[in-house]
Design a protein around this motif. Structure first.
Motif, PDB file in Angstrom:
ATOM      1  N   ASP A 187     -27.952  33.817   3.560  1.00 48.54           N
ATOM      2  CA  ASP A 187     -27.832  33.143   4.857  1.00 48.54           C
ATOM      3  C   ASP A 187     -29.203  32.754   5.393  1.00 48.54           C
ATOM      4  OD1 ASP A 187     -25.106  33.400   4.738  1.00 48.54           O
ATOM      5  OD2 ASP A 187     -25.035  35.266   5.909  1.00 48.54           O
ATOM      6  N   GLU A 188     -30.180  33.642   5.227  1.00 50.55           N
ATOM      7  CA  GLU A 188     -31.521  33.315   5.706  1.00 50.55           C
ATOM      8  C   GLU A 188     -32.105  32.129   4.927  1.00 50.55           C
ATOM      9  OE1 GLU A 188     -33.758  36.866   5.286  1.00 50.55           O
ATOM     10  OE2 GLU A 188     -32.738  37.943   6.943  1.00 50.55           O
ATOM     11  N   ARG A 189     -31.903  32.140   3.598  1.00 47.28           N
ATOM     12  CA  ARG A 189     -32.443  31.031   2.794  1.00 47.28           C
ATOM     13  C   ARG A 189     -31.765  29.724   3.163  1.00 47.28           C
ATOM     14  NH1 ARG A 189     -36.665  28.702   0.843  1.00 47.28           N
ATOM     15  NH2 ARG A 189     -36.245  27.461  -1.038  1.00 47.28           N
ATOM     16  N   ARG A 190     -30.444  29.729   3.412  1.00 45.81           N
ATOM     17  CA  ARG A 190     -29.720  28.517   3.788  1.00 45.81           C
ATOM     18  C   ARG A 190     -30.234  27.996   5.128  1.00 45.81           C
ATOM     19  NH1 ARG A 190     -25.138  30.600   3.875  1.00 45.81           N
ATOM     20  NH2 ARG A 190     -24.610  30.279   1.674  1.00 45.81           N
ATOM     21  N   ALA A 191     -30.515  28.904   6.086  1.00 45.85           N
ATOM     22  CA  ALA A 191     -31.027  28.479   7.386  1.00 45.85           C
ATOM     23  C   ALA A 191     -32.401  27.830   7.249  1.00 45.85           C
ATOM     24  CB  ALA A 191     -31.095  29.680   8.343  1.00 45.85           C
ATOM     25  N   GLU A 192     -33.258  28.377   6.377  1.00 46.13           N
ATOM     26  CA  GLU A 192     -34.578  27.787   6.176  1.00 46.13           C
ATOM     27  C   GLU A 192     -34.470  26.375   5.575  1.00 46.13           C
ATOM     28  OE1 GLU A 192     -36.735  30.461   3.762  1.00 46.13           O
ATOM     29  OE2 GLU A 192     -36.931  32.051   5.299  1.00 46.13           O
ATOM     30  N   VAL A 193     -33.591  26.210   4.580  1.00 45.43           N
ATOM     31  CA  VAL A 193     -33.431  24.895   3.958  1.00 45.43           C
ATOM     32  C   VAL A 193     -32.899  23.868   4.951  1.00 45.43           C
ATOM     33  CG1 VAL A 193     -32.166  23.610   2.193  1.00 45.43           C
ATOM     34  CG2 VAL A 193     -33.151  25.840   1.644  1.00 45.43           C
ATOM     35  N   GLU A 194     -31.938  24.263   5.788  1.00 44.39           N
ATOM     36  CA  GLU A 194     -31.411  23.339   6.787  1.00 44.39           C
ATOM     37  C   GLU A 194     -32.478  22.974   7.823  1.00 44.39           C
ATOM     38  OE1 GLU A 194     -28.032  25.220   8.438  1.00 44.39           O
ATOM     39  OE2 GLU A 194     -26.719  24.872   6.676  1.00 44.39           O
ATOM     40  N   LYS A 195     -33.324  23.905   8.189  1.00 46.59           N
ATOM     41  CA  LYS A 195     -34.389  23.623   9.144  1.00 46.59           C
ATOM     42  C   LYS A 195     -35.385  22.623   8.564  1.00 46.59           C
ATOM     43  CE  LYS A 195     -37.829  25.904  12.077  1.00 46.59           C
ATOM     44  NZ  LYS A 195     -38.459  27.216  12.439  1.00 46.59           N
ATOM     45  N   HIS A 203     -34.781  20.304   6.268  1.00 41.23           N
ATOM     46  CA  HIS A 203     -34.143  18.992   6.224  1.00 41.23           C
ATOM     47  C   HIS A 203     -34.091  18.353   7.603  1.00 41.23           C
ATOM     48  CE1 HIS A 203     -32.966  18.578   2.061  1.00 41.23           C
ATOM     49  NE2 HIS A 203     -32.549  19.857   2.037  1.00 41.23           N
ATOM     50  N   SER A 204     -33.814  19.124   8.619  1.00 42.97           N
ATOM     51  CA  SER A 204     -33.750  18.576   9.977  1.00 42.97           C
ATOM     52  C   SER A 204     -35.127  18.107  10.440  1.00 42.97           C
ATOM     53  CB  SER A 204     -33.193  19.629  10.941  1.00 42.97           C
ATOM     54  OG  SER A 204     -34.044  20.771  10.986  1.00 42.97           O
ATOM     55  N   ASP A 205     -36.210  18.850  10.108  1.00 41.63           N
ATOM     56  CA  ASP A 205     -37.562  18.417  10.477  1.00 41.63           C
ATOM     57  C   ASP A 205     -37.913  17.097   9.787  1.00 41.63           C
ATOM     58  OD1 ASP A 205     -37.731  20.671  12.010  1.00 41.63           O
ATOM     59  OD2 ASP A 205     -38.840  21.860  10.512  1.00 41.63           O
ATOM     60  N   GLN A 206     -37.550  16.963   8.509  1.00 41.98           N
ATOM     61  CA  GLN A 206     -37.865  15.713   7.792  1.00 41.98           C
ATOM     62  C   GLN A 206     -37.087  14.540   8.360  1.00 41.98           C
ATOM     63  OE1 GLN A 206     -37.103  16.427   3.690  1.00 41.98           O
ATOM     64  NE2 GLN A 206     -38.831  17.871   3.413  1.00 41.98           N
ATOM     65  N   SER A 207     -35.830  14.717   8.723  1.00 43.66           N
ATOM     66  CA  SER A 207     -35.042  13.617   9.289  1.00 43.66           C
ATOM     67  C   SER A 207     -35.577  13.209  10.651  1.00 43.66           C
ATOM     68  CB  SER A 207     -33.569  14.022   9.381  1.00 43.66           C
ATOM     69  OG  SER A 207     -33.418  15.142  10.228  1.00 43.66           O
ATOM     70  N   ASP A 208     -36.037  14.188  11.474  1.00 45.60           N
ATOM     71  CA  ASP A 208     -36.619  13.852  12.786  1.00 45.60           C
ATOM     72  C   ASP A 208     -37.893  13.031  12.616  1.00 45.60           C
ATOM     73  OD1 ASP A 208     -34.542  15.179  13.955  1.00 45.60           O
ATOM     74  OD2 ASP A 208     -35.659  17.072  14.241  1.00 45.60           O
ATOM     75  N   GLN A 209     -38.718  13.395  11.653  1.00 46.02           N
ATOM     76  CA  GLN A 209     -39.954  12.651  11.435  1.00 46.02           C
ATOM     77  C   GLN A 209     -39.664  11.221  10.977  1.00 46.02           C
ATOM     78  OE1 GLN A 209     -42.289  14.902   8.696  1.00 46.02           O
ATOM     79  NE2 GLN A 209     -42.687  16.619  10.120  1.00 46.02           N
ATOM     80  N   SER A 210     -38.682  11.026  10.091  1.00 50.22           N
ATOM     81  CA  SER A 210     -38.363   9.675   9.634  1.00 50.22           C
ATOM     82  C   SER A 210     -37.785   8.830  10.754  1.00 50.22           C
ATOM     83  CB  SER A 210     -37.362   9.743   8.465  1.00 50.22           C
ATOM     84  OG  SER A 210     -36.162  10.353   8.902  1.00 50.22           O
ATOM     85  N   ASP A 211     -36.933   9.405  11.619  1.00 51.63           N
ATOM     86  CA  ASP A 211     -36.405   8.650  12.754  1.00 51.63           C
ATOM     87  C   ASP A 211     -37.510   8.255  13.731  1.00 51.63           C
ATOM     88  OD1 ASP A 211     -33.922   8.887  11.647  1.00 51.63           O
ATOM     89  OD2 ASP A 211     -33.336  10.628  12.866  1.00 51.63           O
ATOM     90  N   GLN A 212     -38.453   9.167  13.962  1.00 45.75           N
ATOM     91  CA  GLN A 212     -39.541   8.867  14.882  1.00 45.75           C
ATOM     92  C   GLN A 212     -40.429   7.767  14.326  1.00 45.75           C
ATOM     93  OE1 GLN A 212     -41.897  12.278  15.837  1.00 45.75           O
ATOM     94  NE2 GLN A 212     -43.157  11.216  17.373  1.00 45.75           N
TER      95      GLN A 212
END
Length: 450
Positions: free
Chosen positions: A23-31, A33-42
């Protein structure tokens, strides 16, 4: 047994710890991916500052448009035509399939119509065969100065009188010899029974009696069907008389006015196809005439030689059997086998096994001479059809229309083969003439000469 609960507890604790780590590893991977998508949108929302026209360097590269994801390009691009998306082989099969369905439907409707007026169709086809047989006689009488009307009437009446006399002779011979034949058949059955009892096949009297009992029971069980068939005989006789009248009058008109009937038929054909049909018609008629005359001659030779053979073997009713052989010879392959089998059976039940074997030898010898000498020499190449085509055609004609279908199947195939071959040759000649005409026109054209 006291160690089992402790082992299960340790296994459960290990699985719980592994699940928490996953669960901890899955949370890190999702975090991530979300940081990379925010940077591309910005980066997509941020537009580059536009410098004044005078301050911009002359050789500055043009700003590239933001990259569009491949999924969006695929969704917004033009879709291909559905017909182009279907493979070429499937499209060809579909095009051929619906055309075959249309042809099959047309053939089915045509067969239903022919079945509804089967008596008229058979009468007309038999009239065509009789006309093909008698037409040379009419032409010969006309060339000798006899008017066409009397020549037609004389030929037609003479032909039907001969056919009627043959039928009357066979019936008269059967009725005259029925008592003697029945006694001979009973004596032959007794002799056959004695031969079976003394034969090396180890047949017992009990088995023979059981076979006879089964035959009697089968006849008794089908008594109703036999009675109904006898009652239907009156209707069959009426239909036969109607068919004979139709054949007679159709033959008269075809012999007398066949040329004008053919010209009227040609006027029904479309103008574009009329020359080809006009050329195919006489060739088809010559093929039909050759087939009928050759078949009559071969059947007559078969009947004469087989009749002479069974006459010298003292087989009863040799002449009626010869007439049956002549009539059955008009059914290719099947008729010869059936008539020969009838002669062998009569010889077996009346004269014994040896006479039956000798009759079989005579029938086989004459049929071999017919198949390898008479038919190729008399019929020739004009009506030559492959034996496999003959077998399949006779079987199909018999299944569709009984004995009449088996009789007309082979001449129909022979005529169709002639017509198709001529039309193919005619179309090739037309294409060749068109190609030669275009070449001559190009040679005469001054533009092409320059």
């Amino acid at each position: 047994m006291s160690r089992v609960p402790g082992w299960l507890g340790r296994l459960g604790a290990g699985l719980t710890e592994m699940s928490e780590r996953l669960d901890e590893r899955r949370a890190e991977v999702e975090k991530e991916h979300s940081d990379q998508s925010d940077q591309s949108d910005q980066s997509e929302r941020t537009e580059p500052a536009t410098a004044p026209a005078g301050d911009e360097p002359a050789d500055a590269p043009a700003a590239e448009p933001p990259a569009t994801p491949a999924r969006r390009t695929a969704s917004t691009g033009p879709r291909p035509d559905p017909a182009e998306a279907v493979p070429w082989g499937v499209r060809v099969a579909a095009e051929a399939g619906w055309r075959l369905l249309v042809l099959a439907g047309t053939v089915w409707v045509l067969m239903r119509v022919i079945t509804a007026i089967q008596l008229v169709v058979f009468a007309f086809v038999i009239a065509l065969l009789v006309t093909a047989l008698l037409q040379p006689t009419v032409a010969r009488l006309t060339r000798r100065g006899v008017p066409r009307g009397p020549a037609t009437a004389l030929t037609a009446i003479s032909g039907f009188v001969v056919i009627g006399l043959m039928g009357w002779f066979v019936t008269w011979q059967v009725m005259e010899n029925i008592d003697t034949l029945s006694n001979q058949i009973q004596s032959g059955i007794d002799d056959l029974r004695d031969w079976l009892l003394k034969s090396p096949f180890h047949v017992t009297d009990k088995q023979i009696n059981q076979i006879a009992k089964n035959l009697r029971e089968a006849i008794g069980a089908n008594a109703d069907q036999i009675t109904s068939a006898g009652l239907e005989g009156v209707q069959v006789i009426i239909e036969a008389l109607t068919g004979i009248l139709l054949v007679f009058f159709s033959t008269l008109f075809l012999l007398y006015d066949g040329k004008r009937i053919w010209e009227w038929f040609l006027r029904l054909v479309p103008a574009a196809a009329r020359p080809g049909v006009a050329g195919a018609g006489p060739r088809a008629w010559r093929t039909l005439t050759a087939y009928v005359r050759g078949t009559v001659l071969v059947a007559l030779i078969d009947a004469i030689f087989i009749g002479i053979g069974i006459y010298f073997l003292d087989v009863p009713m040799a002449v009626p059997l010869a007439v049956f052989i002549f009539l059955f010879s008009f059914i290719p392959l099947v008729g010869a086998v059936a008539s020969g089998a009838l002669a062998v059976i009569v010889a077996l039940v009346t004269q014994g096994v040896f006479t039956a074997l000798m009759t079989l030898a005579v029938v086989l010898a004459v049929q071999q001479i017919e198949g390898h000498v008479l038919q190729p020499f008399i019929l020739g190449r004009a009506v030559r059809v492959h034996p496999l085509a003959v077998v399949l055609t006779v079987a199909a004609g018999g299944m569709v229309a009984g004995i009449g279908g088996a009789v007309v199947a082979v001449p129909l195939v022979a005529v169709t083969n002639t017509v198709v071959g001529y039309l193919r040759q005619y179309s090739e000649e037309l294409r060749q003439r068109a190609a030669d005409g275009s070449a001559d026109q190009n040679d005469e054209d001054p533009v092409h000469q320059e």
